[in-house]
Design a protein around this motif. Structure first.
Motif, short mmCIF file in Angstrom:
data_model
loop_
_atom_site.label_atom_id
_atom_site.label_comp_id
_atom_site.label_asym_id
_atom_site.label_seq_id
_atom_site.Cartn_x
_atom_site.Cartn_y
_atom_site.Cartn_z
N ASP A 49 0.79 -1.23 0.00
CA ASP A 49 0.00 0.00 0.00
C ASP A 49 0.82 1.28 0.00
OD1 ASP A 49 -2.78 -0.85 0.07
OD2 ASP A 49 -2.32 -1.72 2.02
N HIS A 50 0.22 2.30 -0.62
CA HIS A 50 0.62 3.69 -0.43
C HIS A 50 -0.58 4.39 0.20
CE1 HIS A 50 1.37 7.93 -2.31
NE2 HIS A 50 1.65 7.91 -1.02
N VAL A 51 -0.44 4.74 1.48
CA VAL A 51 -1.51 5.36 2.24
C VAL A 51 -1.32 6.88 2.25
CG1 VAL A 51 -2.61 5.56 4.50
CG2 VAL A 51 -1.77 3.33 3.71
N VAL A 52 -2.39 7.60 1.92
CA VAL A 52 -2.39 9.05 2.05
C VAL A 52 -3.27 9.40 3.24
CG1 VAL A 52 -2.94 11.26 0.97
CG2 VAL A 52 -2.01 9.40 -0.41
N ASP A 53 -2.66 10.00 4.26
CA ASP A 53 -3.35 10.37 5.50
C ASP A 53 -3.71 11.85 5.40
OD1 ASP A 53 -4.24 10.83 8.06
OD2 ASP A 53 -2.47 10.00 9.06
N VAL A 54 -5.00 12.14 5.19
CA VAL A 54 -5.47 13.51 4.98
C VAL A 54 -5.81 14.13 6.34
CG1 VAL A 54 -7.16 14.97 3.82
CG2 VAL A 54 -6.43 12.82 2.75
N GLY A 55 -5.11 15.21 6.67
CA GLY A 55 -5.26 15.79 8.00
C GLY A 55 -4.53 14.94 9.02
N CYS A 56 -3.28 14.62 8.71
CA CYS A 56 -2.51 13.64 9.48
C CYS A 56 -2.15 14.10 10.88
CB CYS A 56 -1.24 13.26 8.73
SG CYS A 56 -0.07 14.63 8.52
N ALA A 102 -7.22 18.86 2.08
CA ALA A 102 -7.97 17.78 1.45
C ALA A 102 -8.35 18.12 0.02
CB ALA A 102 -9.23 17.48 2.26
N GLU A 103 -8.50 19.41 -0.26
CA GLU A 103 -8.90 19.85 -1.61
C GLU A 103 -7.73 19.99 -2.56
OE1 GLU A 103 -11.64 21.20 1.57
OE2 GLU A 103 -9.49 21.50 1.24
N ALA A 104 -6.51 19.91 -2.06
CA ALA A 104 -5.31 20.06 -2.90
C ALA A 104 -4.19 19.21 -2.31
CB ALA A 104 -4.89 21.53 -2.99
N LEU A 105 -4.24 17.92 -2.56
CA LEU A 105 -3.26 16.99 -2.01
C LEU A 105 -1.98 16.99 -2.83
CD1 LEU A 105 -5.69 13.98 -1.38
CD2 LEU A 105 -4.75 15.53 0.35
N PRO A 106 -0.82 17.07 -2.18
CA PRO A 106 0.46 17.04 -2.90
C PRO A 106 0.86 15.62 -3.26
CG PRO A 106 0.87 17.28 -0.56
CD PRO A 106 -0.63 17.28 -0.73
N ALA A 130 -12.93 17.86 -2.22
CA ALA A 130 -12.00 16.97 -1.52
C ALA A 130 -12.22 15.51 -1.90
CB ALA A 130 -12.13 17.15 -0.01
N VAL A 131 -13.47 15.10 -2.04
CA VAL A 131 -13.75 13.73 -2.46
C VAL A 131 -13.25 13.50 -3.89
CG1 VAL A 131 -15.60 12.09 -3.00
CG2 VAL A 131 -15.65 13.36 -0.86
N ALA A 132 -13.45 14.48 -4.75
CA ALA A 132 -12.92 14.38 -6.11
C ALA A 132 -11.39 14.29 -6.10
CB ALA A 132 -13.37 15.57 -6.95
N GLU A 133 -10.77 15.01 -5.18
CA GLU A 133 -9.31 14.99 -5.06
C GLU A 133 -8.84 13.62 -4.57
OE1 GLU A 133 -5.48 17.17 -5.00
OE2 GLU A 133 -7.26 16.88 -6.23
N ALA A 134 -9.57 13.03 -3.63
CA ALA A 134 -9.23 11.68 -3.18
C ALA A 134 -9.33 10.69 -4.33
CB ALA A 134 -10.16 11.27 -2.04
N ARG A 135 -10.37 10.84 -5.16
CA ARG A 135 -10.52 9.95 -6.31
C ARG A 135 -9.37 10.14 -7.30
NH1 ARG A 135 -12.73 9.19 -11.34
NH2 ARG A 135 -13.88 7.24 -11.60
N ARG A 136 -8.91 11.38 -7.45
CA ARG A 136 -7.79 11.65 -8.37
C ARG A 136 -6.53 10.91 -7.96
NH1 ARG A 136 -3.26 14.45 -8.30
NH2 ARG A 136 -3.68 15.50 -6.30
#
Length: 203
Positions: A49-56, A102-106, A130-136
């Motif tokens: 896995d590659h986990v992205v923790d949003v608001g870590c 969440a709306e602009a993940l690096p 933010a949900v669209a960004e997670a899907r991206r």
């Protein structure tokens, strides 16, 4: 969705800056452990896995995922939180820390297998974006997980930092509309540990 409470009903929170950010970050080192364990179990995090923790925050969940062998990207808008995360994380840990929202993940397109947000969605500025960004950033088949504490209708103060059933269901519906499949909304735990777990799979 409740007529009086949006999914992101604490979007106007001022954030965690300065001394307040440092103090909250230190506190979050302790209080975030249960949600971190739950997220890792729901995602079945592994070396693949590659986990992205949003608001870590200070990185509790990110470090847990790394200990399970995952590559992790921890993202937070608060520089004090990230400063603490870097200080308490072993340098050898496979974690990249980045300032962002969440709306602009690096994070590059389709590079993540798991995106999770633990007690942070109710603070997001723009949930749809933010949900669209997670899907991206998720690869096809990747999983989006949101965990929030259960909060009764009309709750105020700290008790209001969570979701009602209606808010949890609304977030699940939003995920479906955004192109996610196998959306589940489940209650977990009891008492003060009671929470909502929303999980969705990217098409």
């Amino acid at each position: 969705m409740s007529a009086t409470r949006a999914i992101n009903h604490h979007a106007d929170h001022p954030g965690f800056a300065g001394v307040t950010g440092v103090l909250c970050g230190l506190a979050f080192l302790v209080v975030g452990r249960a949600k971190a364990r739950l997220a890792a179990e729901v995602a079945q995090v592994s070396t693949d896995d590659h986990v992205v923790d949003v608001g870590c925050g200070p990185g509790t969940a990110a470090r847990l995922a790394a200990r399970r062998g995952a590559r992790v990207t921890g993202v937070d808008p608060s520089s004090p939180m990230l400063r603490i995360a870097r200080l308490v994380t072993p340098q050898r840990a496979p974690i990249t820390w980045g300032e962002g929202t969440a709306e602009a993940l690096p994070v590059t397109d389709g590079s993540a297998t798991v995106v999770w947000a633990l007690a942070t969605v109710h603070h997001w500025q723009d949930v749809d974006k933010a949900v669209a960004e997670a899907r991206r950033v998720l690869a096809p088949g990747g999983q989006l997980i949101a965990i929030e504490r259960q909060s009764p209708d009309g709750a105020t103060g700290l008790a209001g930092h969570g979701w009602t059933r209606e808010q949890a269901e609304s977030f699940g519906a939003l995920c479906r509309d955004a192109g996610f499949d196998d959306v589940s909304v489940a209650a977990h735990g009891a008492g003060k540990r009671a929470g909502w777990v929303v999980s969705a799979i990217r098409r």
